[in-house]
Design an enzyme around this catalytic site. Structure first.
Site, PDB file in Angstrom:
ATOM      1  N   LYS A 179       0.861  -1.205   0.000  1.00 39.56           N
ATOM      2  CA  LYS A 179       0.000   0.000   0.000  1.00 39.56           C
ATOM      3  C   LYS A 179       0.883   1.236   0.000  1.00 39.56           C
ATOM      4  O   LYS A 179       2.070   1.193   0.371  1.00 39.56           O
ATOM      5  CB  LYS A 179      -0.937   0.024   1.218  1.00 39.56           C
ATOM      6  N   ASP A 212      -1.700  -1.877  10.431  1.00 38.28           N
ATOM      7  CA  ASP A 212      -1.994  -1.827   8.988  1.00 38.28           C
ATOM      8  C   ASP A 212      -2.598  -3.128   8.465  1.00 38.28           C
ATOM      9  O   ASP A 212      -3.010  -3.183   7.301  1.00 38.28           O
ATOM     10  CB  ASP A 212      -0.709  -1.547   8.184  1.00 38.28           C
TER      11      ASP A 212
HETATM   12  O1  C5P Z   1       0.764  -1.675  14.932  1.00 42.33           O
HETATM   13  P1  C5P Z   1       2.177  -1.689  14.441  1.00 42.33           P
HETATM   14  O2  C5P Z   1       2.920  -2.907  14.908  1.00 42.33           O
HETATM   15  O3  C5P Z   1       2.311  -1.448  12.994  1.00 42.33           O
HETATM   16  O4  C5P Z   1       2.861  -0.432  15.150  1.00 42.33           O
HETATM   17  C1  C5P Z   1       4.250  -0.311  15.286  1.00 42.33           C
HETATM   18  C2  C5P Z   1       4.540   0.834  16.214  1.00 42.33           C
HETATM   19  O5  C5P Z   1       4.217   2.072  15.568  1.00 42.33           O
HETATM   20  C3  C5P Z   1       3.741   0.856  17.493  1.00 42.33           C
HETATM   21  O6  C5P Z   1       4.375   0.080  18.490  1.00 42.33           O
HETATM   22  C4  C5P Z   1       3.755   2.338  17.833  1.00 42.33           C
HETATM   23  O7  C5P Z   1       4.998   2.706  18.392  1.00 42.33           O
HETATM   24  C5  C5P Z   1       3.674   3.001  16.475  1.00 42.33           C
HETATM   25  N1  C5P Z   1       2.268   3.299  16.072  1.00 42.33           N
HETATM   26  C6  C5P Z   1       1.583   4.317  16.716  1.00 42.33           C
HETATM   27  N2  C5P Z   1       0.301   4.592  16.348  1.00 42.33           N
HETATM   28  C7  C5P Z   1      -0.288   3.898  15.345  1.00 42.33           C
HETATM   29  C8  C5P Z   1       0.407   2.889  14.665  1.00 42.33           C
HETATM   30  C9  C5P Z   1       1.696   2.608  15.052  1.00 42.33           C
HETATM   31  O8  C5P Z   1       2.105   4.979  17.618  1.00 42.33           O
HETATM   32  N3  C5P Z   1      -1.546   4.202  15.011  1.00 42.33           N
END
Ligand code: C5P
Length: 311
Positions: free
Chosen positions: A11, A138
């Site tokens: 994406k 995501d």
């Molecule tokens: O959910 P994901 O594993 O992709 O997120 C990785 C990191 O990115 C999270 O641990 C956080 O630090 C940050 N994040 C965030 N807010 C979001 C998505 C991700 O702070 N909406």
């Protein structure tokens, strides 16, 4: 033995707005995400030994329990309460890693859809969405894909029907020696902008509504000229990474591009064009300079669907 193949497309973000902080420590976001036709492929074979094994054609990529594909498989087994389920999974990696293109998330979404079919579990799309949200912010988007408004951490989806006719295409570039850690990018954003973050559901909803009614969404619905794209993480990442500055400068020189931006937390960058021929021509024009500066490049189209089982 029955083998299943699942496509896992990447994406890009056409909009990424950081609204504020949530009670769970994640950021509250308002995004427009778009599936593109650069994709990984997963091949799945059932096994009767209760083991999940993953191999990948790209050496160096972790294939142990830290890989989101393995986490997705283990989560499905727990939800189905069937520990005897096993699978041999092969990942053909085409989406660059640590690039802001949701490659790992799309692989996890593909594992959910593929193993649900392979093992005959019959989980509904809504049940898979719930599991996807546990795996990463995501991953829910990557299941339906297409063009979606994404709110919350990214898991609250509102499908956006794009205009008919030719859909835009893009020249996507990624500097070979650069990757960005998503937690780092959000952490820097909080350090720099935390004091001015919006607070409370009412303020968040006003921004969501502004995006729904705003010029980007109208342009995508009507096939009209795109406004400049917004990615709040670009403002954080660009000053820190010279290769991002250089890539953006190269893309901005291209005649006929509709918009230039970073995707997600970067460092991949893209220029949009009215159609694939123009994106291919831009790639041919800029190819030698991109290569000399250490960038890989792909001319891609928009795609109307996320992960897909091959017939
Ligand atoms: O959910 P994901 O594993 O992709 O997120 C990785 C990191 O990115 C999270 O641990 C956080 O630090 C940050 N994040 C965030 N807010 C979001 C998505 C991700 O702070 N909406």
């Amino acid at each position: 033995m029955l083998e299943l193949t699942v496509e896992a497309p990447a994406k890009i973000n056409l909009h990424l707005e950081v609204l504020g902080l949530r009670g769970d420590g994640f950021h509250e976001l308002a995004m427009v995400m778009q599936t593109i036709d650069l994709r990984d492929e997963l091949r799945l074979l059932p096994s009767a030994d209760g083991a999940i094994s993953l191999s990948c054609d790209q050496p160096g990529l972790p294939t142990d329990g830290s890989n989101l594909i393995v986490k997705a498989a283990e989560l499905l087994k727990v939800r189905a309460a069937l520990p005897e389920l096993g699978a041999r999974i092969t990942l053909f990696k085409r989406i660059p890693v640590g690039a802001g293109l949701a490659g790992g998330s799309s692989d996890a979404a593909a594992a959910l859809v593929g193993l649900n079919a392979l093992w005959g579990l019959g989980f509904s799309a809504a049940e898979l969405q719930g599991m996807a949200a546990r795996l990463g912010s995501d991953v829910p988007f990557c299941l339906p894909g297409g063009t979606q408004l994404c709110f919350g951490r990214g898991e609250r989806l509102e499908a956006l029907a794009p205009a008919g006719g030719t859909s835009p295409a893009l020249l996507l570039i990624k500097h070979a020696g650069t990757s960005v850690s998503t937690p780092w990018a959000y952490g820097r954003c909080r350090e720099q902008r935390g004091r001015s973050y919006l607070r409370g559901e009412e303020a968040f909803e006003r921004r969501r509504e502004a995006l729904r009614r705003g010029p980007l969404v109208q342009a995508l619905r009507q096939g009209a000229a795109l406004p400049p794209l917004r990615n709040d993480l670009q403002a954080v990442v660009e000053p820190e990474l010279p290769s991002v500055q250089e890539g953006l400068a190269l893309l901005r020189r291209l005649p006929g591009s509709l918009a230039v931006a970073m995707s997600g937390s970067g460092p991949s960058l893209f220029a949009l064009f009215a159609d694939r021929e123009l994106a291919l021509a831009a790639q041919a024009d800029l190819g030698p300079e991109l290569e000399a500066a250490g960038f890989s490049s792909w001319a891609c189209g928009f795609r109307g669907q996320g992960v897909m089982l091959e017939p």
